[in-house]
Scaffold this active site. Structure first.
Site, PDB file in Angstrom:
ATOM      1  N   SER A 257      33.632  40.099  26.260  1.00 23.35           N
ATOM      2  CA  SER A 257      34.632  40.573  27.201  1.00 23.35           C
ATOM      3  C   SER A 257      34.330  40.155  28.642  1.00 23.35           C
ATOM      4  O   SER A 257      34.109  38.985  28.883  1.00 23.35           O
ATOM      5  CB  SER A 257      34.746  42.088  27.051  1.00 23.35           C
ATOM      6  OG  SER A 257      36.023  42.481  27.438  1.00 23.35           O
ATOM      7  N   LYS A 261      33.119  36.366  29.898  1.00 22.48           N
ATOM      8  CA  LYS A 261      33.498  35.539  31.053  1.00 22.48           C
ATOM      9  C   LYS A 261      32.200  35.130  31.762  1.00 22.48           C
ATOM     10  O   LYS A 261      32.014  33.988  32.173  1.00 22.48           O
ATOM     11  CB  LYS A 261      34.370  36.327  32.044  1.00 22.48           C
ATOM     12  CG  LYS A 261      35.562  37.096  31.422  1.00 22.48           C
ATOM     13  CD  LYS A 261      36.399  37.810  32.480  1.00 22.48           C
ATOM     14  CE  LYS A 261      37.143  39.068  32.061  1.00 22.48           C
ATOM     15  NZ  LYS A 261      38.140  39.011  31.062  1.00 22.48           N
ATOM     16  N   TRP A 348      45.638  41.393  24.342  1.00 22.10           N
ATOM     17  CA  TRP A 348      45.380  41.477  25.790  1.00 22.10           C
ATOM     18  C   TRP A 348      44.573  40.258  26.247  1.00 22.10           C
ATOM     19  O   TRP A 348      44.761  39.742  27.338  1.00 22.10           O
ATOM     20  CB  TRP A 348      44.620  42.777  26.063  1.00 22.10           C
ATOM     21  CG  TRP A 348      44.366  43.107  27.497  1.00 22.10           C
ATOM     22  CD1 TRP A 348      43.145  43.222  28.111  1.00 22.10           C
ATOM     23  CD2 TRP A 348      45.336  43.413  28.510  1.00 22.10           C
ATOM     24  NE1 TRP A 348      43.299  43.576  29.433  1.00 22.10           N
ATOM     25  CE2 TRP A 348      44.648  43.701  29.699  1.00 22.10           C
ATOM     26  CE3 TRP A 348      46.740  43.472  28.513  1.00 22.10           C
ATOM     27  CZ2 TRP A 348      45.285  44.045  30.890  1.00 22.10           C
ATOM     28  CZ3 TRP A 348      47.378  43.808  29.711  1.00 22.10           C
ATOM     29  CH2 TRP A 348      46.648  44.090  30.876  1.00 22.10           C
ATOM     30  N   HIS A 398      39.196  44.378  19.780  1.00 22.90           N
ATOM     31  CA  HIS A 398      38.324  43.909  20.841  1.00 22.90           C
ATOM     32  C   HIS A 398      36.927  44.511  20.617  1.00 22.90           C
ATOM     33  O   HIS A 398      36.783  45.728  20.597  1.00 22.90           O
ATOM     34  CB  HIS A 398      38.931  44.431  22.158  1.00 22.90           C
ATOM     35  CG  HIS A 398      38.286  43.945  23.395  1.00 22.90           C
ATOM     36  ND1 HIS A 398      38.387  42.648  23.832  1.00 22.90           N
ATOM     37  CD2 HIS A 398      37.542  44.601  24.318  1.00 22.90           C
ATOM     38  CE1 HIS A 398      37.736  42.523  24.971  1.00 22.90           C
ATOM     39  NE2 HIS A 398      37.209  43.691  25.289  1.00 22.90           N
TER      40      HIS A 398
HETATM   41  C1  GTR Z   1      39.506  45.007  30.274  1.00 22.13           C
HETATM   42  C2  GTR Z   1      39.816  43.800  31.109  1.00 22.13           C
HETATM   43  C3  GTR Z   1      39.456  42.551  30.374  1.00 22.13           C
HETATM   44  C4  GTR Z   1      38.130  42.635  29.634  1.00 22.13           C
HETATM   45  C5  GTR Z   1      37.744  44.034  29.200  1.00 22.13           C
HETATM   46  C6  GTR Z   1      36.262  44.316  28.962  1.00 22.13           C
HETATM   47  O1  GTR Z   1      39.881  46.177  30.884  1.00 22.13           O
HETATM   48  O2  GTR Z   1      41.180  43.813  31.408  1.00 22.13           O
HETATM   49  O3  GTR Z   1      39.511  41.459  31.257  1.00 22.13           O
HETATM   50  O4  GTR Z   1      37.116  42.030  30.314  1.00 22.13           O
HETATM   51  O5  GTR Z   1      38.133  45.009  30.086  1.00 22.13           O
HETATM   52  O6  GTR Z   1      35.390  43.832  29.671  1.00 22.13           O
HETATM   53  O7  GTR Z   1      36.018  45.107  28.059  1.00 22.13           O
END
Ligand code: GTR
Length: 419
Positions: A257, A261, A348, A398
């Protein structure tokens, strides 16, 4: 059959959407991607030399200036570490545990604790996975010798002391025993110790330690949080180079996540990372910004204004003006192996956009005469594809799961244990 998002899920997300986000493939705007091989002066790179000497530095500089930002210093002159724990008989004897305090300056803060497990039943030095994590190291295994330290509450921007019963509570996201049994070490640290993930992070962590070097005002290309965490990963790499149990030429950097990045940005810049793996990194990570699918640059910059540099905010709803897109971030990792993974229900993060940027990094791998990603369209669910570039989309939400890890280990075996 190529993966497609479940229409029921699309409908549900559309109905519950509060951001004005796109979840329908039909609503994705038309776009064209910048060519990773086309230099700013209009000439095209046709060989490895041109890539390494001209285009790669140019792209790195673009990402530094307009997206992730840069730290105020090139080198740490007072980097130091302190090994405060070595246990040869950890996890019931299968591993050696080491814990190291890593300091950024001569002062006592900031520092972060690195937790390392090294397999005992394999010849050293061993290859190793390294990743930052959202919670303290004590949540990774139940071993009592791992100190419990203050953590940051992201929502309320304050610190708290985790309870004793949180030991091992995140063991599923890093299956240490599985990784060890496959002959890899694993090293992790809590990202909040490098920089707290809060809007007002500027006085803390590495920002607090180094931003005075900017002088009066933070420049528009000053580092954002993702750059700060990536900086932390490179300091872990510095440590690896001093540890004889670790093969510093075989370090796999992983992240999930926002930390996915981070892993991509760390791997793009620091060529000492031999393999780079991004798990569900989405917007600002592996997903193409121009698709504006799911999370967009507008949303991410407004919800997390501290993640990127100030310059990046200019591109909210102006994705087409960016001199790059995320396929070029992935291309910076060439010729080193890179693996991108998506999750079926994680719209997302735009799984298709993650696949497309992975695929569009391929021309740079081809320049090196490497295989790239051996499939032309998005693979089916739970059907990993592995060349020098790897990709999978697994079913589920996720998250970083044991399923993901199994393929990250297979992929690393494929590249490290070649006959
Ligand atoms: C979310 C965000 C994403 C992703 C995620 C995470 O809220 O919108 O970009 O990075 O968090 O880190 O779990």
């Amino acid at each position: 059959m190529a993966w497609k998002a479940n229409p029921e899920l699309v409908k549900k997300l559309r109905e519950n959407d509060v951001f004005g986000a796109i979840y329908d493939e039909e609503l994705v705007p038309e776009y064209s991607l910048p060519d990773p091989l086309l230099c700013l002066d209009g000439t095209k790179v046709t060989d490895v030399k041109g890539w390494i000497e001209k285009r790669r530095p140019e792209i790195l500089e673009l990402f530094r200036t307009y997206m992730y930002g840069r730290p105020p210093l090139e080198k740490l002159d007072c980097f130091r570490y302190e090994i405060f724990d070595i246990e040869k008989n950890a996890l019931g004897g299968i591993a050696t545990r080491k814990q190291i305090k890593i300091f950024f300056t001569k002062k006592e803060i900031p520092y972060f604790n690195l937790l390392i497990y090294i397999p005992n039943n394999f010849e050293s030095p061993v290859p190793i996975f390294t990743l930052l994590h959202f919670y303290g190291n004590h949540t990774i295994t139940e071993e009592k010798a791992i100190p419990i330290n203050l953590e940051w509450d992201r929502e309320n921007a304050c610190q708290y002391m985790p309870e004793e019963n949180t030991r091992g509570s995140h063991s599923k996201t890093i299956p240490v025993r599985n990784i060890i049994s496959r002959g890899y070490g694993v090293a992790t640290a809590y990202y909040g110790d490098i920089l707290p993930d809060i809007k007002n992070c500027y006085q803390y962590g590495v920002f607090g330690a180094f931003d005075h070097l900017f002088g009066e005002k933070r420049p528009l290309d000053a580092w954002g949080a993702i750059s700060a965490w990536a900086f932390g990963l490179s300091r872990i790499m510095d440590y690896f180079e001093t540890d004889q149990d670790i093969d510093s030429k075989k370090v796999v950097v992983v992240g999930h996540s926002r930390l996915g990045k981070t892993a991509l940005w760390a791997g793009a810049q620091d060529e000492r990372f031999a393999i780079v793996i991004s798990n569900n990194s989405g917007c600002g990570g592996a997903a193409l910004s121009r698709r504006r699918f799911g999370e967009t640059l507008k949303i991410i910059n407004e919800v997390f204004p501290h993640w990127f540099c100030e310059n990046f905010k200019k591109y909210k709803e102006k994705e087409e003006d960016l001199p790059f897109d995320q396929h070029m971030l992935i291309s910076l990792i060439a010729p080193r192996p890179v693996y991108i993974a998506s999750a079926d229900q994680d719209l997302w993060a735009d799984p298709k956009g993650e696949f497309l940027s992975t695929k569009n990094a391929e021309p740079v791998y081809k320049l090196f005469n490497l295989e790239g990603l051996p499939c032309d369209e998005m693979p089916d669910l739970n059907s990993p594809v592995m060349g020098t570039i790897g990709y999978h989309i697994r079913e589920g939400k996720h998250g970083l799961t044991e399923y993901d890890w199994n393929f990250y280990i297979n992929f690393s075996d494929k590249h490290f244990r070649k006959k």
